[in-house]
Write an enzyme that holds these catalytic residues in place. Sequence first.
Site, PDB file in Angstrom:
ATOM      1  N   ARG A  14      90.375 110.201  37.791  1.00  0.00           N
ATOM      2  CA  ARG A  14      89.921 110.298  36.389  1.00  0.00           C
ATOM      3  C   ARG A  14      90.694 109.312  35.494  1.00  0.00           C
ATOM      4  O   ARG A  14      90.171 108.287  35.084  1.00  0.00           O
ATOM      5  CB  ARG A  14      90.091 111.752  35.903  1.00  0.00           C
ATOM      6  CG  ARG A  14      89.388 112.080  34.612  1.00  0.00           C
ATOM      7  CD  ARG A  14      90.068 111.570  33.375  1.00  0.00           C
ATOM      8  NE  ARG A  14      91.430 112.097  33.186  1.00  0.00           N
ATOM      9  CZ  ARG A  14      92.228 111.673  32.224  1.00  0.00           C
ATOM     10  NH1 ARG A  14      91.836 110.740  31.368  1.00  0.00           N
ATOM     11  NH2 ARG A  14      93.461 112.145  32.121  1.00  0.00           N
ATOM     12  N   CYS A 246      94.533 103.792  29.131  1.00  0.00           N
ATOM     13  CA  CYS A 246      93.659 104.609  28.293  1.00  0.00           C
ATOM     14  C   CYS A 246      92.763 103.683  27.481  1.00  0.00           C
ATOM     15  O   CYS A 246      93.258 102.727  26.884  1.00  0.00           O
ATOM     16  CB  CYS A 246      94.489 105.496  27.373  1.00  0.00           C
ATOM     17  SG  CYS A 246      93.464 106.452  26.247  1.00  0.00           S
TER      18      CYS A 246
HETATM   19  C1  LIG Z   1      84.626 113.790  22.418  1.00  0.00           C
HETATM   20  C2  LIG Z   1      83.398 112.947  22.138  1.00  0.00           C
HETATM   21  C3  LIG Z   1      82.256 113.387  23.017  1.00  0.00           C
HETATM   22  C4  LIG Z   1      83.006 113.166  20.685  1.00  0.00           C
HETATM   23  O1  LIG Z   1      82.096 112.168  20.311  1.00  0.00           O
HETATM   24  P1  LIG Z   1      81.220 112.282  19.005  1.00  0.00           P
HETATM   25  O2  LIG Z   1      80.441 111.021  18.852  1.00  0.00           O
HETATM   26  O3  LIG Z   1      82.074 112.693  17.864  1.00  0.00           O
HETATM   27  O4  LIG Z   1      80.308 113.508  19.419  1.00  0.00           O
HETATM   28  P2  LIG Z   1      78.948 114.026  18.922  1.00  0.00           P
HETATM   29  O5  LIG Z   1      78.988 115.502  19.192  1.00  0.00           O
HETATM   30  O6  LIG Z   1      78.635 113.555  17.531  1.00  0.00           O
HETATM   31  O7  LIG Z   1      77.919 113.361  19.938  1.00  0.00           O
HETATM   32  C5  LIG Z   1      77.627 111.969  19.920  1.00  0.00           C
HETATM   33  C6  LIG Z   1      76.872 111.625  21.193  1.00  0.00           C
HETATM   34  O8  LIG Z   1      77.686 111.885  22.330  1.00  0.00           O
HETATM   35  C7  LIG Z   1      77.038 112.840  23.174  1.00  0.00           C
HETATM   36  N1  LIG Z   1      78.061 113.733  23.709  1.00  0.00           N
HETATM   37  C8  LIG Z   1      78.892 114.516  23.017  1.00  0.00           C
HETATM   38  N2  LIG Z   1      79.690 115.173  23.854  1.00  0.00           N
HETATM   39  C9  LIG Z   1      79.347 114.802  25.103  1.00  0.00           C
HETATM   40  C10 LIG Z   1      79.835 115.148  26.381  1.00  0.00           C
HETATM   41  N3  LIG Z   1      80.824 116.026  26.542  1.00  0.00           N
HETATM   42  N4  LIG Z   1      79.266 114.581  27.446  1.00  0.00           N
HETATM   43  C11 LIG Z   1      78.262 113.696  27.313  1.00  0.00           C
HETATM   44  N5  LIG Z   1      77.758 113.316  26.113  1.00  0.00           N
HETATM   45  C12 LIG Z   1      78.311 113.879  25.024  1.00  0.00           C
HETATM   46  C13 LIG Z   1      76.062 113.566  22.262  1.00  0.00           C
HETATM   47  O9  LIG Z   1      75.025 114.146  23.010  1.00  0.00           O
HETATM   48  C14 LIG Z   1      75.596 112.439  21.374  1.00  0.00           C
HETATM   49  O10 LIG Z   1      74.689 111.638  22.129  1.00  0.00           O
HETATM   50  P3  LIG Z   1      73.507 110.783  21.402  1.00  0.00           P
HETATM   51  O11 LIG Z   1      72.738 111.816  20.657  1.00  0.00           O
HETATM   52  O12 LIG Z   1      74.204 109.813  20.504  1.00  0.00           O
HETATM   53  O13 LIG Z   1      72.820 110.146  22.541  1.00  0.00           O
HETATM   54  C15 LIG Z   1      83.683 111.451  22.346  1.00  0.00           C
HETATM   55  O14 LIG Z   1      84.612 111.047  21.402  1.00  0.00           O
HETATM   56  C16 LIG Z   1      84.185 111.126  23.721  1.00  0.00           C
HETATM   57  O15 LIG Z   1      83.499 111.321  24.708  1.00  0.00           O
HETATM   58  N6  LIG Z   1      85.395 110.570  23.798  1.00  0.00           N
HETATM   59  C17 LIG Z   1      85.947 110.168  25.070  1.00  0.00           C
HETATM   60  C18 LIG Z   1      87.378 110.471  25.077  1.00  0.00           C
HETATM   61  C19 LIG Z   1      87.987 110.148  26.424  1.00  0.00           C
HETATM   62  O16 LIG Z   1      87.431 110.433  27.470  1.00  0.00           O
HETATM   63  N7  LIG Z   1      89.188 109.563  26.368  1.00  0.00           N
HETATM   64  C20 LIG Z   1      89.922 109.282  27.527  1.00  0.00           C
HETATM   65  C21 LIG Z   1      90.476 110.546  28.128  1.00  0.00           C
HETATM   66  S1  LIG Z   1      91.894 111.200  27.258  1.00  0.00           S
HETATM   67  C22 LIG Z   1      93.174 110.431  28.025  1.00  0.00           C
HETATM   68  O17 LIG Z   1      92.977 109.559  28.844  1.00  0.00           O
HETATM   69  C23 LIG Z   1      94.550 110.885  27.718  1.00  0.00           C
HETATM   70  C24 LIG Z   1      95.156 111.738  28.809  1.00  0.00           C
HETATM   71  C25 LIG Z   1      94.438 113.095  28.937  1.00  0.00           C
HETATM   72  O18 LIG Z   1      95.062 111.120  30.093  1.00  0.00           O
HETATM   73  C26 LIG Z   1      96.623 112.015  28.512  1.00  0.00           C
HETATM   74  C27 LIG Z   1      97.358 110.790  27.975  1.00  0.00           C
HETATM   75  O19 LIG Z   1      97.800 109.910  28.728  1.00  0.00           O
HETATM   76  O20 LIG Z   1      97.463 110.745  26.752  1.00  0.00           O
END
Ligand SMILES: CC(C)(COP(=O)([O-])OP(=O)([O-])OC[C@H]1O[C@@H](n2cnc3c(N)ncnc32)[C@H](O)[C@@H]1OP(=O)([O-])[O-])[C@@H](O)C(=O)NCCC(=O)NCCSC(=O)C[C@@](C)(O)CC(=O)[O-]
Length: 312
Positions: A14, A246
Amino acid sequence: MLPTHVTLVEVGPRDGLQNEAQPVATADKARLVGLLQDAGLTQIEVTSFVSPKWVPQMADSTAVMAAVMGSIERRPGVRYSVLTPNLKGLEAALADPATRPDEVVVFGAASEAFSQRNINCSVAESIERFAPVVQAAHVAGLRVRAALSCALGCPYEGEVSPDAVERVVRLFKDLGVDHLGVADTIGVGTPRRVQAAMERALKHFPLGEVSGHFHDTYGQALANVYACLEMGVHVFDASVAGLGGCPYAKGATGNVATEDVVYLLQGLGIETGINLDRLVDAGAFISQVLGRPPVSRVARAVLAKRQPPGQA
Ligand SMILES: CC(C)(COP(=O)([O-])OP(=O)([O-])OC[C@H]1O[C@@H](n2cnc3c(N)ncnc32)[C@H](O)[C@@H]1OP(=O)([O-])[O-])[C@@H](O)C(=O)NCCC(=O)NCCSC(=O)C[C@@](C)(O)CC(=O)[O-]
């Protein structure tokens, strides 16, 4: 006294792959999970149910879970986790009972700016979003882990204080998550500062339910793992071959390499249940898929030793 046993949570499939620009085939992601469990990893973060527009590499999360549970077989004793930032993600993760994970991860940040860039909402809004996820996951019988990003520093706001960490730790505690991971997203932490952040997490969560997640951007990750061991912390995230970065933290390199942590722990006489040679095989496999050598120095050393004499 250092712990006698450490559990490693493998986040390579992931966290390791999410930032790769070229699509990695679903079958290769599943094969990686298979090789990791063959090496003895018992906790594997498989994929994320996030927006494919935000993180295109994770767009095949449903297919990856199906491949992992189908072609390589769900293995008893292995805990499979996935990231679910909202109810939509959780519902997708639970849609097929045959491929559901054992654990979900909600991920928030100790800094407002990172929260906005990563999940498009403030810290307070993120907690509101996570509440129904935590509740529904528990009703479904899943464990919930929380990842607290930017616990040492933020790419947009700079240094992050232990007070800022504790503020969000408390919010996660009130949410009822089972576990809290302290994440140095951009790898800026050094041992004493890491211990100060960890202390705040340990004020609210038991020792067995706090983990360290260290990126190696500044070469401090192993030192930070050791600093946590000194406190008795015995759960760490790590990424095979040192994969990762990230998408919302420019310049952040991979997580601490699983091979490097296992080598360190073996040297300290700490049990992990992981076979280093087989772990190196898993890292070599995914490195070959990605077309570059592993970042892990231990993996490179082991692979070099396997070469016949005279070949580099
Ligand atoms: C959180 C959201 C979804 C909010 O995103 P948003 O744009 O605020 O959400 P929304 O509810 O307004 O939805 C916008 C669009 O996204 C879709 N959507 C909404 N939710 C989902 C979902 N779950 N799965 C699939 N699709 C989704 C939703 O259906 C819509 O689709 P459209 O109508 O435009 O076609 C977005 O910001 C996002 O996906 N961000 C990705 C964040 C991410 O994965 N970051 C990397 C992981 S974190 C990390 O790596 C850190 C960690 C954990 O490793 C620890 C560290 O090192 O810090």
